[in-house]
Motif scaffolding. Sequence first.
Motif, PDB file in Angstrom:
ATOM      1  N   ASN A  45       0.993  -1.149   0.031  1.00 34.32           N
ATOM      2  CA  ASN A  45      -0.324   0.466   0.202  1.00 34.32           C
ATOM      3  C   ASN A  45       0.811   1.101  -0.462  1.00 34.32           C
ATOM      4  O   ASN A  45       0.593   1.776  -0.478  1.00 34.32           O
ATOM      5  N   HIS A  46       1.802   1.391   0.756  1.00 31.79           N
ATOM      6  CA  HIS A  46       2.395   2.410   0.827  1.00 31.79           C
ATOM      7  C   HIS A  46       3.368   2.509  -0.125  1.00 31.79           C
ATOM      8  O   HIS A  46       3.907   3.677  -0.064  1.00 31.79           O
ATOM      9  N   CYS A  47       3.944   1.627  -0.767  1.00 27.08           N
ATOM     10  CA  CYS A  47       5.057   2.086  -1.817  1.00 27.08           C
ATOM     11  C   CYS A  47       4.886   2.992  -3.106  1.00 27.08           C
ATOM     12  O   CYS A  47       3.704   2.942  -3.805  1.00 27.08           O
ATOM     13  N   PRO A  48       5.474   4.009  -2.944  1.00 28.33           N
ATOM     14  CA  PRO A  48       5.624   4.966  -3.649  1.00 28.33           C
ATOM     15  C   PRO A  48       5.605   4.775  -5.215  1.00 28.33           C
ATOM     16  O   PRO A  48       4.818   5.090  -6.410  1.00 28.33           O
ATOM     17  N   TYR A  49       6.614   4.246  -5.493  1.00 34.98           N
ATOM     18  CA  TYR A  49       6.333   2.962  -7.179  1.00 34.98           C
ATOM     19  C   TYR A  49       5.421   2.416  -7.481  1.00 34.98           C
ATOM     20  O   TYR A  49       4.905   2.506  -8.166  1.00 34.98           O
ATOM     21  N   VAL A  50       4.504   1.874  -6.593  1.00 37.57           N
ATOM     22  CA  VAL A  50       3.162   1.190  -6.731  1.00 37.57           C
ATOM     23  C   VAL A  50       2.391   2.429  -6.567  1.00 37.57           C
ATOM     24  O   VAL A  50       1.685   2.245  -7.747  1.00 37.57           O
ATOM     25  N   GLN A  51       1.880   3.261  -6.079  1.00 37.83           N
ATOM     26  CA  GLN A  51       1.696   4.553  -6.043  1.00 37.83           C
ATOM     27  C   GLN A  51       1.374   4.975  -7.148  1.00 37.83           C
ATOM     28  O   GLN A  51       0.662   5.099  -7.991  1.00 37.83           O
ATOM     29  N   ALA A  52       2.989   5.267  -8.001  1.00 38.16           N
ATOM     30  CA  ALA A  52       2.704   6.090  -9.051  1.00 38.16           C
ATOM     31  C   ALA A  52       2.046   4.966 -10.630  1.00 38.16           C
ATOM     32  O   ALA A  52       1.869   5.899 -11.231  1.00 38.16           O
ATOM     33  N   ALA A  79       3.810  -6.302   8.659  1.00 38.77           N
ATOM     34  CA  ALA A  79       2.308  -4.816   8.891  1.00 38.77           C
ATOM     35  C   ALA A  79       3.132  -4.218  10.077  1.00 38.77           C
ATOM     36  O   ALA A  79       2.320  -2.674  10.724  1.00 38.77           O
ATOM     37  N   ALA A  80       4.118  -4.718  11.485  1.00 44.82           N
ATOM     38  CA  ALA A  80       4.190  -4.217  12.687  1.00 44.82           C
ATOM     39  C   ALA A  80       4.915  -2.716  12.169  1.00 44.82           C
ATOM     40  O   ALA A  80       4.680  -2.390  12.983  1.00 44.82           O
ATOM     41  N   GLU A  81       5.919  -3.234  11.370  1.00 46.62           N
ATOM     42  CA  GLU A  81       6.874  -2.310  11.903  1.00 46.62           C
ATOM     43  C   GLU A  81       6.391  -1.119   9.964  1.00 46.62           C
ATOM     44  O   GLU A  81       6.354   0.181  10.405  1.00 46.62           O
ATOM     45  N   TYR A  82       5.614  -1.586   9.187  1.00 49.93           N
ATOM     46  CA  TYR A  82       4.531  -0.368   8.324  1.00 49.93           C
ATOM     47  C   TYR A  82       3.316  -0.521   8.290  1.00 49.93           C
ATOM     48  O   TYR A  82       2.751  -1.838   7.559  1.00 49.93           O
ATOM     49  N   PRO A  83       3.157  -0.211   9.041  1.00 52.64           N
ATOM     50  CA  PRO A  83       1.318  -0.158   9.261  1.00 52.64           C
ATOM     51  C   PRO A  83       0.250   0.297   8.509  1.00 52.64           C
ATOM     52  O   PRO A  83      -0.630  -0.258   8.088  1.00 52.64           O
ATOM     53  N   PHE A  87      -4.020  -5.604   7.548  1.00 53.47           N
ATOM     54  CA  PHE A  87      -4.478  -6.350   6.119  1.00 53.47           C
ATOM     55  C   PHE A  87      -5.704  -5.593   5.970  1.00 53.47           C
ATOM     56  O   PHE A  87      -6.345  -5.248   5.133  1.00 53.47           O
ATOM     57  N   ASP A  88      -6.097  -4.828   7.556  1.00 53.37           N
ATOM     58  CA  ASP A  88      -7.324  -3.967   6.858  1.00 53.37           C
ATOM     59  C   ASP A  88      -6.686  -2.228   5.630  1.00 53.37           C
ATOM     60  O   ASP A  88      -7.830  -1.966   5.871  1.00 53.37           O
ATOM     61  N   ASN A  89      -5.754  -2.095   6.347  1.00 56.81           N
ATOM     62  CA  ASN A  89      -5.464  -1.003   5.093  1.00 56.81           C
ATOM     63  C   ASN A  89      -5.318  -1.976   3.565  1.00 56.81           C
ATOM     64  O   ASN A  89      -5.744  -0.867   2.821  1.00 56.81           O
ATOM     65  N   MET A  90      -5.033  -2.522   3.382  1.00 57.30           N
ATOM     66  CA  MET A  90      -4.934  -3.940   2.197  1.00 57.30           C
ATOM     67  C   MET A  90      -6.308  -3.560   1.606  1.00 57.30           C
ATOM     68  O   MET A  90      -6.908  -3.189   0.031  1.00 57.30           O
ATOM     69  N   LYS A  91      -7.603  -3.657   2.367  1.00 60.18           N
ATOM     70  CA  LYS A  91      -8.897  -3.761   2.315  1.00 60.18           C
ATOM     71  C   LYS A  91      -9.148  -2.660   1.780  1.00 60.18           C
ATOM     72  O   LYS A  91     -10.363  -2.988   0.520  1.00 60.18           O
ATOM     73  N   LEU A  92      -9.019  -1.177   2.423  1.00 62.33           N
ATOM     74  CA  LEU A  92      -9.501  -0.177   1.314  1.00 62.33           C
ATOM     75  C   LEU A  92      -8.879  -0.092  -0.147  1.00 62.33           C
ATOM     76  O   LEU A  92      -9.352   0.820  -0.487  1.00 62.33           O
TER      77      LEU A  92
END
Length: 184
Positions: A45-52, A79-83, A87-92
């Motif tokens: 979810n958080h990677c700028p390369y993926v988001q781009a 996910a503990a280090e990168y909240p 999994f909940d944020n993956m759903k979103l």
Amino acid sequence: MAVSPPVCDFDWPAPDFTLPGTDGRDWSLKDIAGPNGTLVMFICNHCPYVQAVMDRMVRDAKALQDLGIGVAAISANDAAEYPADSFDNMKLEAAKHGFSFPYLYDETQAVAQAYGAACTPDFFGFNAAGGLQYRGRLDASGRQAAAPDVRRELYEGMKQVAETGRGPRDQVASMGCSIKWKAA
């Protein structure tokens, strides 16, 4: 720091897996496989390369599904280090972008390790026999999206796999953030 995976190891067999999806069901490789091939994408979810490239990735995944290619995305980040990658944020994230494919959670990171996933995004395109044929990039985008008319390398490569069973000989490796591995 940007990381690039190795180039395609043609005919390397797809490792099997069963992982929970954001849709509430468990998915195996067999469930995902299409009649003309399978694309397994390691993203987060958080990677700028993926988001781009998220919108392009969703567009191309849908187009490949229309060609008989089964598609799934897997997040394996710690996910503990990168909240943001929980999994909940993956759903979103799946709902926000209208994923037409399952988004799977590799909490143990065993599947990412079996595939040798190196970065997000990392694309593994297999033919109908389960042999690797594509391990290249989506397109020429990096941390920023490339021009709208840029060559659709992943789509073209996997279209060739769907039609011939073989991927292109020349492939440019993907680039992205490293998989966020759990501490040993």
